[in-house]
Design a protein around this motif. Structure first.
Motif, PDB file in Angstrom:
ATOM      1  N   ASN A  81       7.192 -11.764  -4.309  1.00 54.29           N
ATOM      2  CA  ASN A  81       8.008 -12.972  -4.233  1.00 54.29           C
ATOM      3  C   ASN A  81       7.109 -14.185  -4.057  1.00 54.29           C
ATOM      4  N   ASN A  82       6.911 -14.923  -5.152  1.00 59.35           N
ATOM      5  CA  ASN A  82       6.021 -16.098  -5.128  1.00 59.35           C
ATOM      6  C   ASN A  82       4.641 -15.752  -4.570  1.00 59.35           C
ATOM      7  N   GLY A  83       4.097 -14.652  -5.040  1.00 61.11           N
ATOM      8  CA  GLY A  83       2.765 -14.242  -4.617  1.00 61.11           C
ATOM      9  C   GLY A  83       2.705 -13.527  -3.289  1.00 61.11           C
ATOM     10  N   VAL A  84       3.869 -13.298  -2.653  1.00 62.52           N
ATOM     11  CA  VAL A  84       3.918 -12.618  -1.358  1.00 62.52           C
ATOM     12  C   VAL A  84       4.520 -11.229  -1.547  1.00 62.52           C
ATOM     13  N   LEU A  85       3.863 -10.220  -0.938  1.00 61.72           N
ATOM     14  CA  LEU A  85       4.346  -8.846  -1.046  1.00 61.72           C
ATOM     15  C   LEU A  85       5.721  -8.723  -0.407  1.00 61.72           C
ATOM     16  N   GLY A  86       6.688  -8.235  -1.191  1.00 62.98           N
ATOM     17  CA  GLY A  86       8.059  -8.079  -0.710  1.00 62.98           C
ATOM     18  C   GLY A  86       8.376  -6.637  -0.355  1.00 62.98           C
ATOM     19  N   ASP A  87       9.596  -6.219  -0.667  1.00 63.49           N
ATOM     20  CA  ASP A  87      10.082  -4.897  -0.296  1.00 63.49           C
ATOM     21  C   ASP A  87       9.529  -3.807  -1.208  1.00 63.49           C
ATOM     22  N   CYS A  88       9.357  -2.629  -0.618  1.00 66.94           N
ATOM     23  CA  CYS A  88       9.038  -1.426  -1.397  1.00 66.94           C
ATOM     24  C   CYS A  88      10.330  -0.968  -2.066  1.00 66.94           C
ATOM     25  N   ILE A  89      10.297  -0.802  -3.394  1.00 61.58           N
ATOM     26  CA  ILE A  89      11.515  -0.420  -4.106  1.00 61.58           C
ATOM     27  C   ILE A  89      11.386   0.924  -4.815  1.00 61.58           C
ATOM     28  N   TYR A  90      10.228   1.577  -4.691  1.00 61.16           N
ATOM     29  CA  TYR A  90      10.030   2.886  -5.324  1.00 61.16           C
ATOM     30  C   TYR A  90       8.915   3.620  -4.588  1.00 61.16           C
ATOM     31  N   VAL A  91       9.084   4.929  -4.408  1.00 60.81           N
ATOM     32  CA  VAL A  91       8.051   5.766  -3.792  1.00 60.81           C
ATOM     33  C   VAL A  91       7.690   6.874  -4.766  1.00 60.81           C
ATOM     34  N   GLY A  92       6.376   7.105  -4.947  1.00 62.01           N
ATOM     35  CA  GLY A  92       5.919   8.164  -5.838  1.00 62.01           C
ATOM     36  C   GLY A  92       4.673   8.833  -5.299  1.00 62.01           C
ATOM     37  N   GLN A  93       4.122   9.746  -6.082  1.00 57.20           N
ATOM     38  CA  GLN A  93       2.917  10.477  -5.699  1.00 57.20           C
ATOM     39  C   GLN A  93       1.978  10.603  -6.882  1.00 57.20           C
ATOM     40  N   THR A  94       0.708  10.749  -6.597  1.00 58.62           N
ATOM     41  CA  THR A  94      -0.273  11.027  -7.637  1.00 58.62           C
ATOM     42  C   THR A  94      -1.495  11.670  -6.998  1.00 58.62           C
ATOM     43  N   THR A  95      -2.339  12.266  -7.824  1.00 55.99           N
ATOM     44  CA  THR A  95      -3.616  12.760  -7.322  1.00 55.99           C
ATOM     45  C   THR A  95      -4.595  11.595  -7.287  1.00 55.99           C
ATOM     46  N   ASP A  96      -5.605  11.708  -6.445  1.00 59.35           N
ATOM     47  CA  ASP A  96      -6.579  10.620  -6.305  1.00 59.35           C
ATOM     48  C   ASP A  96      -7.255  10.269  -7.624  1.00 59.35           C
ATOM     49  N   VAL A  97      -7.508  11.276  -8.457  1.00 58.65           N
ATOM     50  CA  VAL A  97      -8.223  11.000  -9.708  1.00 58.65           C
ATOM     51  C   VAL A  97      -7.390  10.163 -10.661  1.00 58.65           C
ATOM     52  N   ARG A  98      -6.070  10.120 -10.453  1.00 64.45           N
ATOM     53  CA  ARG A  98      -5.202   9.333 -11.329  1.00 64.45           C
ATOM     54  C   ARG A  98      -4.787   8.013 -10.699  1.00 64.45           C
ATOM     55  N   ALA A  99      -5.284   7.736  -9.515  1.00 66.16           N
ATOM     56  CA  ALA A  99      -4.927   6.486  -8.849  1.00 66.16           C
ATOM     57  C   ALA A  99      -5.309   5.318  -9.746  1.00 66.16           C
ATOM     58  N   GLY A 100      -4.397   4.411  -9.939  1.00 68.93           N
ATOM     59  CA  GLY A 100      -4.650   3.267 -10.806  1.00 68.93           C
ATOM     60  C   GLY A 100      -4.023   3.425 -12.177  1.00 68.93           C
ATOM     61  N   ASP A 101      -3.883   4.665 -12.629  1.00 70.10           N
ATOM     62  CA  ASP A 101      -3.288   4.915 -13.947  1.00 70.10           C
ATOM     63  C   ASP A 101      -1.777   5.082 -13.876  1.00 70.10           C
ATOM     64  N   ARG A 102      -1.286   5.558 -12.744  1.00 72.10           N
ATOM     65  CA  ARG A 102       0.125   5.917 -12.668  1.00 72.10           C
ATOM     66  C   ARG A 102       1.039   4.705 -12.808  1.00 72.10           C
ATOM     67  N   PHE A 103       0.677   3.582 -12.194  1.00 75.66           N
ATOM     68  CA  PHE A 103       1.525   2.405 -12.293  1.00 75.66           C
ATOM     69  C   PHE A 103       1.615   1.913 -13.733  1.00 75.66           C
ATOM     70  N   VAL A 104       0.507   1.999 -14.460  1.00 76.44           N
ATOM     71  CA  VAL A 104       0.515   1.611 -15.873  1.00 76.44           C
ATOM     72  C   VAL A 104       1.516   2.467 -16.641  1.00 76.44           C
ATOM     73  N   GLU A 105       1.567   3.764 -16.315  1.00 78.86           N
ATOM     74  CA  GLU A 105       2.551   4.647 -16.961  1.00 78.86           C
ATOM     75  C   GLU A 105       3.975   4.221 -16.624  1.00 78.86           C
ATOM     76  N   HIS A 106       4.205   3.863 -15.366  1.00 75.32           N
ATOM     77  CA  HIS A 106       5.539   3.366 -14.985  1.00 75.32           C
ATOM     78  C   HIS A 106       5.911   2.133 -15.809  1.00 75.32           C
ATOM     79  N   VAL A 107       4.992   1.193 -15.897  1.00 73.27           N
ATOM     80  CA  VAL A 107       5.251  -0.058 -16.616  1.00 73.27           C
ATOM     81  C   VAL A 107       5.563   0.214 -18.085  1.00 73.27           C
ATOM     82  N   GLN A 108       4.850   1.169 -18.684  1.00 74.95           N
ATOM     83  CA  GLN A 108       5.018   1.449 -20.109  1.00 74.95           C
ATOM     84  C   GLN A 108       6.213   2.350 -20.419  1.00 74.95           C
ATOM     85  N   ASN A 109       6.606   3.227 -19.468  1.00 71.51           N
ATOM     86  CA  ASN A 109       7.580   4.278 -19.790  1.00 71.51           C
ATOM     87  C   ASN A 109       8.939   4.156 -19.112  1.00 71.51           C
ATOM     88  N   ASP A 110       9.032   3.455 -17.992  1.00 75.47           N
ATOM     89  CA  ASP A 110      10.289   3.432 -17.235  1.00 75.47           C
ATOM     90  C   ASP A 110      11.231   2.359 -17.777  1.00 75.47           C
TER      91      ASP A 110
END
Length: 203
Positions: A81-110
């Motif tokens: 919200n205007n550059g300020v971290l707001g509410d958490c609206i989704y919870v997920g899991q990933t392995t450490d080796v995929r950290a950073g890639d999972r959000f990109v998948e959400h953005v592209q696929n959800d």
């Protein structure tokens, strides 16, 4: 030992997946005895839960050998919200080796989600303030089974108000599935994810 008492979001990114449930056809017998043994009742409840799509999105390994262990991460997708971290609206899991890639998948696929990139939002920027939604690590987990990660994910879903208060479409783990899988061959040790020995999913 980790506990969930004072967890706060940190910078990071993160995961989710889907299980395929196999169903089997059975022919009806003309006459059957009803089997009311306790273990059969548990299995029956588990099957009903699976058929209602209320069970885990991803299934733990339950083979005859010890389940594989990996480092993992529970993450949240937060509104900005205007550059300020707001509410958490989704919870997920990933392995450490995929950290950073999972959000990109959400953005592209959800395509059902508000963070879906329909060409309006530019998630390529390195400045989080430019993004309407951002991923943050909620908890890092070390040397855990898939089932333990899924249990931790469900703890966070419940902690954030439940799936009906989030963009999660299903629970990561139901009470029925948890009770069934937790005692299987090294699947679960509550101390590995920092929860109380009596903890269980709310639903």
């Amino acid at each position: 030992m980790k506990t969930h008492a004072n967890q706060t979001p940190q910078n990071g990114s993160k995961a989710n997946g889907h299980a395929v449930v196999n169903t089997e056809n059975r022919s009806e017998a003309t006459f059957q005895f009803e089997d009311n043994r306790p273990e059969t009742a548990v299995q029956r409840k588990l099957k009903e839960s699976i058929n209602e799509n209320k069970v885990a999105q991803r299934y733990p390994y339950i083979g005859s050998t010890h389940p594989e262990r990996k480092d993992a991460q529970i993450y949240g997708i937060f509104e900005m919200n205007n550059g300020v971290l707001g509410d958490c609206i989704y919870v997920g899991q990933t392995t450490d080796v995929r950290a950073g890639d999972r959000f990109v998948e959400h953005v592209q696929n959800d395509n059902w989600a508000p963070w879906f990139d329909n060409g309006v939002n530019d998630y390529r920027s390195n400045n989080d303030g430019d993004w309407p939604y951002v991923p943050r690590e909620l908890e890092g987990l070390k040397d855990v089974t898939k089932f333990e990660v899924t249990a931790a994910e469900q703890w966070w879903i419940d902690h954030k108000g439940g799936k009906d208060n989030l963009q999660n479409r299903v629970n990561a783990l139901t009470r029925v599935a948890f009770d069934f899988y937790k005692n299987i061959n090294g699947n679960y040790d509550h101390t590995n994810i920092g929860v109380n020995a009596n903890w269980h999913p709310l639903n």
